[in-house]
Write an enzyme that holds these catalytic residues in place. Structure first.
Site, PDB file in Angstrom:
ATOM      1  N   GLU A 184      12.623  -8.711  19.687  1.00 15.50           N
ATOM      2  CA  GLU A 184      13.159  -7.462  19.162  1.00 15.50           C
ATOM      3  C   GLU A 184      12.290  -6.277  19.561  1.00 15.50           C
ATOM      4  OE1 GLU A 184      14.066  -5.000  15.023  1.00 15.50           O
ATOM      5  OE2 GLU A 184      13.212  -7.020  14.906  1.00 15.50           O
ATOM      6  N   ASP A 236      -3.691  -4.826  11.238  1.00 20.57           N
ATOM      7  CA  ASP A 236      -3.596  -3.369  11.279  1.00 20.57           C
ATOM      8  C   ASP A 236      -4.687  -2.789  10.395  1.00 20.57           C
ATOM      9  OD1 ASP A 236      -2.833  -0.745  11.517  1.00 20.57           O
ATOM     10  OD2 ASP A 236      -1.072  -0.918  10.225  1.00 20.57           O
ATOM     11  N   ASP A 275      -6.379   0.897   9.157  1.00 17.83           N
ATOM     12  CA  ASP A 275      -6.163   2.337   9.088  1.00 17.83           C
ATOM     13  C   ASP A 275      -7.343   2.968   8.348  1.00 17.83           C
ATOM     14  OD1 ASP A 275      -5.253   4.971   8.482  1.00 17.83           O
ATOM     15  OD2 ASP A 275      -3.183   4.275   8.655  1.00 17.83           O
TER      16      ASP A 275
END
Length: 524
Positions: A128, A194, A196
């Site tokens: 995808e 991830d 941040d």
């Protein structure tokens, strides 16, 4: 060999509660429910259907270029000056993005990375892709059998950015034609992490929100070093790529077969292995690791200890009254705390480094007759972890359906390209990486134009010189080679090249072991 993820729970340093952090990159719509994932080990031979020829591999055989991207250059001053003056270019301008996709985006290496083979396969065709268009429309469940068709559609749609999702059991475009929604389920995806820097806002004092600088970027460097070491040494993963998010964070992509085929339960366990920090800032102590310390924690502390000293100097976490109180809250002895509080009240501007040193100095004077030195040592270890240990967006890594920004897309806010930071365990690159020197898309396009002008000046304009140049059979210089994108492009090519070769070698070895080589096939 990697640990069996299903057996991991016994080895995790701590067992924190579920995190409520959110995916900062994209708000995902509800995905179809997946069927219960099997816990059986997936056979390595199932990853490929056809044998791959060595001649189809990338032409570049270098694993990693000899020199990393320059950490400091004259563009840094331009970027900082532009940011300070409030001037901003339209980085997501459709004409700018179209030039970038046409001239610079590495579609072929991206295909080889996601497919792990030069031969098209369902691993890429059923993958995808999700696009954010220039009008902020969000287009999900796009898929392509080849990188040429992906490139064609991106040039047609001209998205401001795009994300990569999992490989599904069938083509994502056909999901609505299935008789049973449950037959459309994610099969595999790279394990991702991830990070941040906004998750460090309670301890970084130099910047807030989306802003970053050299000082707080150290938190990202520490995270890369801690996680990379654990993923390689504790789980045996090899193909780990660290990518700059384009603004204030980093992404890890783990492409090993064992990582790609983890089901959601095992991904959750793997993420939980790194969840050492728990609870909110106002809830008191956030670290509560078991003793004796897990080998991962001991190794992490060895990596983090030098950075902790830098953080005390650069971030001054204990300078304010609230920061000082937070430190005292982590210490176990009331009498020692009272003595520290009294000393610091007479010197309110005492630096954080000196306040940290005061803990041991006052403890040695005997201000507390019942001081438990072991408890104090453990409290200081926990404090070090609280101010340095990686803070992960756990939701991104837990499920295969989560999408993550593709490497080499352009961050629409900063204009910076999401370039690779390091791979192959090379932590010198992580140390040298400076996000403020990463080129913006407009700078790259200007560099291509400047390269052409410079070549014309050097070669001259005479017809004789022009003919000599045309007949010299010199290799054509590609657009990405004309820009500061070159070292990042080469780094990614080297990573992909190594991954494809590893997958091809593994496939051939397994087929030989199964008796499918030429000699065995002729036996009766």
């Amino acid at each position: 060999m990697p640990h069996a993820i299903s057996d991991m729970e016994a080895d995790v340093p701590s067992s924190p509660p579920e995190s409520t952090s959110q995916n900062h990159d994209v708000e995902l719509p509800a995905a179809p429910e997946a069927t219960a994932a099997t816990t059986n080990k997936v056979a390595l031979e199932d990853i490929f259907n056809d044998e791959v020829s060595d001649s189809d591999l990338l032409t570049s055989t270098a694993d990693i270029p000899s020199s990393p991207p320059t950490a400091k250059d004259n563009h840094r001053g331009q970027d900082v000056a532009s940011a300070r003056s409030g001037q901003a270019e339209s980085y997501s301008d459709p004409s700018v993005m179209l030039q970038y996709y046409t001239r610079l985006f590495p579609f072929r290496p991206l295909f080889l990375w996601l497919n792990a083979s030069p031969s098209p396969s369902p691993r890429f065709a059923n993958r995808e892709f999700a696009f954010t268009l220039s009008n902020d429309a969000y287009l999900r469940y796009q898929s392509y059998p080849s990188h040429d068709l992906l490139r064609r559609d991106i040039l047609r749609l001209n998205p401001s950015r795009f994300e990569i999702g999992p490989e599904y059991s069938t083509n994502p475009r056909d999901r609505k034609t299935l008789r049973k929604a449950s037959t459309f389920r994610p099969l595999s995806k790279e394990m991702v992490f991830d990070i941040d820097l906004t998750d460090y806002d309670d301890i970084r004092t130099c910047c807030v929100k989306a802003n970053i600088c050299e000082k707080c970027w150290k938190f990202a460097t520490m995270t890369i070093k801690v996680l990379d070491a654990a993923l390689r040494e504790d789980f045996g993963f090899e193909h780990i790529l660290w990518v700059y998010s384009g603004r204030r964070g980093v992404h890890a992509w783990i492409s090993d077969k064992e990582a790609r085929e983890l089901d959601d339960d095992k991904r959750k366990a793997l993420v939980g292995y790194f969840e050492v920090l728990r609870g909110g800032v106002q809830g008191g102590k956030r670290v509560n690791v078991r003793r004796p310390l897990h080998p991962h924690i001991r190794r992490s502390m060895d990596i983090l200890r030098p950075y902790f000293t830098q953080i005390l100097v650069e971030q001054e976490p204990f300078l304010s009254q609230s920061g000082q109180d937070r430190l005292l809250q982590l210490l176990p002895d009331k009498d020692l705390n009272d003595a520290l509080r009294k000393k610091w009240s007479s010197s309110p501007d005492r630096p954080s480094k000196k306040k940290w040193d005061d803990i041991d100095e006052l403890a040695k004077t005997g201000v507390s007759k019942n001081l438990d030195t072991k408890a104090l040592l453990e409290a200081k270890q926990d404090a070090l972890l609280e101010y340095t240990y990686p803070r992960i967006d756990v939701e991104v890594g837990k499920k295969r359906i989560h999408l993550l920004k593709s490497p080499f897309v352009v961050h629409p806010g900063t204009g910076r390209v999401c370039v690779p930071i390091t791979c192959g365990g090379d932590m010198k690159r992580a140390d040298l990486f400076d996000p403020l020197t990463v080129p913006t898309v407009t700078e790259l396009l200007r560099e291509i134009d400047s390269f052409g002008q410079k070549n014309e000046e050097e070669q001259g304009t005479s017809q004789e010189d022009s003919n000599r140049h045309e007949n010299s059979n010199q290799k054509k210089v590609l657009d990405w080679e004309k820009t500061r994108l070159k070292p990042y492009y080469e780094l990614f090519n080297g990573y992909v090249n190594k991954l494809v070769k590893s997958q091809t070698t593994s496939l051939k070895r397994e087929r030989d072991e199964d008796g499918h080589n030429g000699a065995d096939a002729m036996e009766f």
